[in-house]
Design an enzyme around this catalytic site. Structure first.
Site, short mmCIF file in Angstrom:
data_model
loop_
_atom_site.label_atom_id
_atom_site.label_comp_id
_atom_site.label_asym_id
_atom_site.label_seq_id
_atom_site.Cartn_x
_atom_site.Cartn_y
_atom_site.Cartn_z
N HIS A 137 42.66 55.46 41.89
CA HIS A 137 43.11 55.34 40.50
C HIS A 137 44.40 56.15 40.32
CE1 HIS A 137 41.86 56.27 36.05
NE2 HIS A 137 42.61 55.19 36.11
N GLU A 195 39.09 44.34 40.55
CA GLU A 195 38.72 45.74 40.29
C GLU A 195 37.64 45.86 39.22
OE1 GLU A 195 42.16 48.11 39.40
OE2 GLU A 195 41.03 49.44 38.08
N ASP A 246 47.27 58.44 32.72
CA ASP A 246 46.50 59.60 32.25
C ASP A 246 46.19 60.55 33.40
OD1 ASP A 246 44.87 57.06 32.52
OD2 ASP A 246 43.22 58.50 32.55
N ARG A 289 37.88 53.51 44.67
CA ARG A 289 39.00 53.90 43.80
C ARG A 289 38.88 55.30 43.19
NH1 ARG A 289 42.58 51.66 41.38
NH2 ARG A 289 41.82 51.98 39.26
N GLU A 302 37.07 54.15 39.61
CA GLU A 302 37.96 55.07 38.88
C GLU A 302 37.18 56.03 37.99
OE1 GLU A 302 40.46 52.09 36.93
OE2 GLU A 302 39.60 52.66 35.02
N TYR A 313 42.69 45.34 27.17
CA TYR A 313 43.05 46.45 28.07
C TYR A 313 44.12 45.99 29.06
CZ TYR A 313 40.38 43.86 31.46
OH TYR A 313 39.96 42.87 32.29
N ARG A 325 49.66 44.29 40.06
CA ARG A 325 48.45 43.95 39.30
C ARG A 325 48.87 43.09 38.11
NH1 ARG A 325 44.76 48.14 35.77
NH2 ARG A 325 45.97 47.27 34.05
N HIS A 352 37.97 45.75 34.46
CA HIS A 352 37.66 46.88 33.57
C HIS A 352 36.20 46.91 33.11
CE1 HIS A 352 39.13 50.30 31.29
NE2 HIS A 352 40.33 50.08 31.82
N TRP A 362 33.93 49.46 27.76
CA TRP A 362 35.41 49.60 27.73
C TRP A 362 35.95 49.54 29.13
CZ3 TRP A 362 39.99 49.00 26.08
CH2 TRP A 362 41.06 49.67 26.70
N ASP A 420 42.40 43.68 37.36
CA ASP A 420 41.41 44.66 36.88
C ASP A 420 40.51 44.00 35.83
OD1 ASP A 420 40.01 46.87 36.09
OD2 ASP A 420 41.75 48.05 35.47
N GLU A 446 47.23 53.18 43.30
CA GLU A 446 47.73 52.72 41.99
C GLU A 446 48.84 53.66 41.53
OE1 GLU A 446 44.87 52.93 38.79
OE2 GLU A 446 46.06 51.62 37.52
N HIS A 490 51.89 47.73 37.52
CA HIS A 490 51.14 46.99 36.51
C HIS A 490 52.01 45.99 35.78
CE1 HIS A 490 47.74 50.05 35.60
NE2 HIS A 490 47.98 49.97 36.88
N ASN A 548 40.94 61.81 30.13
CA ASN A 548 41.49 61.08 28.98
C ASN A 548 40.49 60.97 27.83
OD1 ASN A 548 43.29 59.52 27.55
ND2 ASN A 548 42.99 57.65 28.76
C1 CS2 Z 1 42.77 51.42 34.22
C2 CS2 Z 1 43.00 52.76 33.62
O1 CS2 Z 1 44.54 51.93 35.69
C3 CS2 Z 1 43.47 51.36 35.58
O2 CS2 Z 1 42.98 50.73 36.47
O3 CS2 Z 1 41.47 51.01 34.36
O4 CS2 Z 1 44.23 52.72 33.02
C4 CS2 Z 1 41.97 53.28 32.61
O5 CS2 Z 1 41.82 52.43 31.53
C5 CS2 Z 1 42.41 54.63 32.13
O6 CS2 Z 1 42.78 55.44 33.19
C6 CS2 Z 1 41.31 55.27 31.29
O7 CS2 Z 1 41.61 56.60 31.03
MG MG Z 2 41.06 50.09 36.22
#
Ligand code: CS2
Ligand code: MG
Length: 405
Positions: A315, A239, A319, A286, A265, A160, A148, A215, A405, A213, A342, A123, A38
């Site tokens: 993960h 997570e 994407d 993950r 991930e 996010y 989640r 992140h 991020w 999550d 996921e 999600h 991604n």
């Molecule tokens: C996220 C992802 O799904 C998840 O747990 O952390 O969506 C992540 O932000 C993206 O895959 C980044 O490309």
């Molecule tokens: Mg994640």
């Protein structure tokens, strides 16, 4: 002996960008592998086209393990997301071919099923607590047994994990040719997240798995505090509490809380999680088929994890293409230490190009029994969706400095 006669890189953007490798053999058998990274898609497309495809032509497609080592050790430059995503695509395509040649689904080649389906989590999200609760209710109605929960932090509308649009729509705001910048306050998040997770348990009870999550947004100290503050809510996992470049920092989180920890991930090799696993600093790993070296290497990570009672939780955001998801489900149903998968449903446009045969039944994904991975790609449809450069947002703290991020 059959040989590889063609390996084609297909870049397409049906709803979001995907890179796919299609390998063809002299017997006319084809296999698919996901090569999507991604926001850095074209780097992998070039790595494949310019460096790996010429090495594949003429090779025996049956020699998956040898090809993996040839590409990994032979490059001299090892690891890294671009290299490992490219190797993943080759590896996945060769497993797809091996299954088709054998007339067996890939899960049979991996030792056969340990379970019928892979439990998935969906999600749920919202701009505020009431929206989040409505969304959790929707996922429950759809039969999800694991959910989640994420809500936008007050003052940070672009947090996010907040979906824009319907359940099948990508939530990661892809913001065009330059990344959008979004504000972040750790203090506001730490204050708000336990409150909305508690609201979810209050309304829906404990009869389903609740995940969250972080992140990579917290320090180990902050992560320990968050984990401790939600212990009574019995999360399935917390997570990515902290960036994992420093694997030993997870020892501090572990010692601070009994909330289970999941990470990985962004990992691309066993070396990213070796210490986390062997020192039991995490509960779930993950890593994914597409970013951690394909089925061959991810299976190695999962087997190492099994020795240390660490479970899997790959993960599976949107994407990761339906090719990835197919491969993940074949592997998931075979590993003894599977935990959860996921799953974010792809945009309907994505299915104009990719036709996966896995099925969501009672909150679990079931692989197809067709030979190979059970996934098809319509190249004519793919050509209708040209590459569309998009980036993940960049996060800035309230003082203006760049955050994780
Ligand atoms: C996220 C992802 O799904 C998840 O747990 O952390 O969506 C992540 O932000 C993206 O895959 C980044 O490309
Ligand atoms: Mg994640």
């Amino acid at each position: 002996m059959a040989t590889i006669t063609e390996a084609k890189v297909i870049v397409t953007s049906p709803g979001r960008n995907f890179v796919t490798l299609k390998v063809t053999t002299s017997d006319g058998v084809t296999g698919l592998g996901d090569a999507t990274l991604n926001g850095r898609e074209l780097a992998v497309a070039s790595y494949l086209e310019d460096h790996l495809v010429p090495l594949l032509i003429g090779r025996d497609p049956a020699r998956i393990e040898d090809t993996w080592h040839y590409l990994y050790k032979g490059a001299y430059w090892r690891r890294g997301p671009v290299t490992m995503t490219a190797i993943s695509a080759v590896d996945t395509a060769l497993w797809d071919i091996k299954g088709k040649v054998a007339g067996l689904p890939v899960y049979e080649l991996l030792g056969g099923k340990a379970r019928e389906g892979a439990l998935v989590y969906g999600h749920a999200s919202g701009g505020d607590i009431p929206e989040l609760l409505d969304d959790v209710a929707q996922f429950q109605e759809m039969g999800y047994r694991a959910i989640r929960a994420q809500a936008a932090v007050p003052g940070s509308p672009g947090t996010y994990g907040i979906r824009h649009g319907t359940v099948a729509t990508v939530y990661e705001p892809a913001t065009g040719a330059l990344p959008e910048e979004q504000p972040w306050s750790t203090e506001a998040y730490l204050d708000f997240a336990p409150r909305y997770l508690e609201a979810v348990r209050e309304r829906f009870g404990f009869g389903f798995h609740l995940l969250h999550d972080v992140h990579h947004r917290l320090s180990p100290t902050e992560a320990g505090r968050l984990g401790r503050s939600v212990e009574d809510l019995r999360l399935f996992w917390m997570e990515d509490p902290s960036p994992a470049e420093l694997q030993e920092s997870f020892r501090q989180i572990r010692q601070s809380t009994t909330t289970p920890i999941a990470v990985g991930e962004v990992f691309n090799s066993i070396w990213d999680c070796q210490q986390l696993i062997t020192e039991r600093l995490i509960d779930y790993i993950r890593a994914s088929v597409v970013h951690a070296g394909g089925i061959t290497h991810l299976r190695r990570i999962f087997h190492l994890a099994e020795l240390y009672q660490v479970r899997t939780g790959s993960h599976g955001a949107t994407d990761l293409s339906p090719v990835s998801m197919s491969a993940a489900v074949h592997l998931d149903v075979t590993v003894p230490n599977f935990g959860i998968q996921e799953y974010m449903a792809h945009d309907p446009l994505t299915h104009e190009v990719f036709r996966p045969a896995y099925e969501l039944i009672d909150g679990a994904l079931h692989p197809s029994a067709a030979p190979g991975l059970g996934i098809e790609l319509d190249e004519e449809a793919a050509a209708r969706f040209p590459y569309d450069p998009k980036y993940l947002p960049v996060s800035r703290r309230t003082d203006g400095s760049v955050h994780d991020w």
